[in-house]
Motif scaffolding. Structure first.
Motif, PDB file in Angstrom:
ATOM      1  N   GLU A   1      17.931  60.203  57.816  1.00 40.59           N
ATOM      2  CA  GLU A   1      18.928  59.868  56.802  1.00 40.59           C
ATOM      3  C   GLU A   1      19.735  61.053  56.290  1.00 40.59           C
ATOM      4  O   GLU A   1      20.862  60.869  55.824  1.00 40.59           O
ATOM      5  CB  GLU A   1      18.241  59.165  55.615  1.00 40.59           C
TER       6      GLU A   1
ATOM      7  N   ARG B   1      22.779  61.290  58.611  1.00 41.83           N
ATOM      8  CA  ARG B   1      23.166  60.037  59.270  1.00 41.83           C
ATOM      9  C   ARG B   1      24.680  59.887  59.336  1.00 41.83           C
ATOM     10  O   ARG B   1      25.221  59.421  60.347  1.00 41.83           O
ATOM     11  CB  ARG B   1      22.534  58.851  58.541  1.00 41.83           C
TER      12      ARG B   1
ATOM     13  N   ARG C   1      22.936  54.606  66.547  1.00 39.56           N
ATOM     14  CA  ARG C   1      22.333  55.218  65.356  1.00 39.56           C
ATOM     15  C   ARG C   1      21.058  54.492  64.917  1.00 39.56           C
ATOM     16  O   ARG C   1      20.847  54.187  63.735  1.00 39.56           O
ATOM     17  CB  ARG C   1      23.334  55.315  64.206  1.00 39.56           C
TER      18      ARG C   1
END
Length: 496
Positions: free
Chosen positions: A329, A332, A353
């Motif tokens: 994260e 990201r 992703r």
């Protein structure tokens, strides 16, 4: 044609396993000679690659045929008195890793060069003289535990026994004792160096050797993992969430994801996170849903400020940011994942992703260079037949590992810090040097701080333990500045 029975096939498999071990043990040692300049003087050394037997029954039962052949590479100085020259036994971790990383990364007379920022250099991968080699201070013996490197067990029973915390320690204690006897080094001061799971092993091995009448002068723990409860994220184990937070803050600051006071420097980020853990986060984790809504919002906001993650994500994770959550994260929005063993290194996500953990960008930068350079060095310099597979990292051994100790069942959290505590109390001359990388998110420095603070020994005993920090990841020695600092810290520790 009649098919062989399953019993006959099993007997054939048993025979082949034992014959492989016997063949390895029958090989003559591969010996070469070279020189290296260290500390302003030229040293001549012999490099010997040889297999050491592990007797059936280990050290506690009647000895039988060897249960394993363990591969070692030893570097011994010529023209010195072996009675006064120390010898250091070194191994890596995994479990399932061979010793090439410590050998060709920091300790040995040859070294593989990795980019200073932790990224993978372009091939070809070769070794060069290591001016920061620990050979200046010790003779060095690198040990590949069973089913790493070229080391093998002679039966499935032996394999099962040695792929365990206690069985591994018993086997390596046998290897060290056999090597000392074979080379007539019982008068030498003995040191042990382990990295990662090698620290789990090293702590217990030091105590085991003391039990067998072998006093260890010094133990060097690189990227410590003595208490797995501090680094394994599982339900109802809140400890890692607190202990990883300073490492998350350090990595987030490095990647430019922090704001405010904690963004000014790595030190500022770490200090802020360390203070928050002690002053508020541990209590919040303990309270759980007993927290008021207002306090929960304040805690979530502070975690977000220290990790570079969104408040919404922190709240979604119930104030508990795991390692994988952070890896996926933090970057990201840029389509990148953060390295586990080297958080300075990132890698591209899949186009979709996903959050599937397919590889660690930090270890990928090292795996191929060390594997290829190790094979070239062993074949071209040491004269070893490298047509056989050298297991740099054996994931099958890792998956099969039995983490239980003694009579425990259920693969709980392995813990060897009580062994180290006991070894320190038993041996008044044992000293410990611990090295941690600030950007290691596999065995974070703050988890090691906690582990060392829990050692069960009085302050005057714990005064023999030093913890040093480095500005890189798990294998901090890949960074030139840290490699030099590591050698200097070692020299000061030995002199102290």
């Amino acid at each position: 044609m009649t098919q062989p029975t399953s019993a006959a096939a099993t007997d054939d498999d048993k025979k082949r396993m034992r014959e492989k071990v016997e063949k390895l043990l029958a090989q003559s040692p591969h010996t070469s000679e070279a020189t290296i300049t260290l500390g302003g003087r030229t040293m001549t050394y012999t490099a010997t690659a040889a297999f050491v037997p592990v007797a059936a029954g280990g050290l506690d039962e009647k000895r039988g045929d060897p249960d394993a052949a363990v591969f070692t590479i030893a570097f011994q100085a010529k023209g010195t008195d072996p009675r006064s020259r120390p010898v250091c036994f070194a191994f890596n971790g995994g479990p399932g890793a061979a010793s090439v990383f410590l050998n060709l990364g920091a300790l040995g007379p040859k070294r593989v060069i990795i980019n200073d920022d932790g990224t993978m250099p372009e091939p070809p991968y070769t070794v060069s003289d290591n001016p920061e080699s620990w050979f200046e201070h010790f003779d060095l013996v690198f040990v590949d535990p069973p089913h790493t490197g070229y080391s093998l067990t002679a039966s499935e029973e032996a394999r099962k026994k040695m792929l365990s915390v206690d069985g591994d320690v018993a086997a390596l204690a046998e290897v060290l004792r056999t090597w000392l006897g074979r080379h007539k080094r019982w008068s030498s001061p003995i040191y042990i160096a382990g990295e990662s799971y090698g620290t789990t092993r090293g702590a217990a091995l030091t105590d085991r050797l003391q039990e067998l009448g072998v006093a260890v002068s010094g133990l060097i723990l690189v990227s410590c993992a003595m208490d797995l409860q501090s680094i394994v994220f599982t339900p109802r184990n809140d400890l890692p969430y607190a202990l990883f937070l300073p490492g998350f803050a350090c990595a987030a600051q490095y990647h430019g994801k922090l704001a405010g006071a904690q963004a000014k420097s790595p030190e500022a980020a770490r200090s802020a996170a360390e203070a928050f853990v002690v002053e508020g986060y541990l209590a919040a984790l303990h309270e759980g849903w007993r927290l008021s809504d207002a306090k929960r919002r304040r805690v979530a906001k502070r975690i977000a400020e220290l990790t570079g993650l969104s408040v919404a994500l922190v709240e979604e994770k119930n104030l508990r940011v795991s390692d994988e959550t952070f890896f996926f994260e933090l970057l990201r929005s840029e389509g990148r994942i953060v390295g586990r063993l080297e958080a300075r290194v990132t890698g591209p996500m899949a186009a979709s992703r996903t959050r599937d953990w397919e590889f660690d960008p930090g270890i990928e930068a090292l795996s191929a260079p060390y594997t290829m350079a190790a094979h070239a060095y062993m074949s071209e310099t040491l004269g070893i037949d490298t047509t056989a597979r050298y297991e740099v990292l054996n994931m099958e051994a890792h998956k099969e590992w039995n983490w239980n100790r003694g009579e425990a069942k259920g693969n709980g959290f392995a813990c060897t810090s009580p062994d180290l505590s006991r070894a320190l109390r038993r041996n008044p001359h044992l000293r410990v040097l611990v090295a941690s990388g600030r950007y290691d998110l596999g065995t974070p420095y703050s988890a090691t701080d906690w582990s060392l603070a829990q050692l069960d020994a009085p302050p005057e005993v714990l005064a023999r333990v030093q913890h040093h920090y480095f500005e890189a990841g798990h294998m901090m020695y890949t960074r030139e500045t840290d490699l030099r600092k590591f050698k200097a810290d070692l020299a000061a520790w030995l002199a102290g």
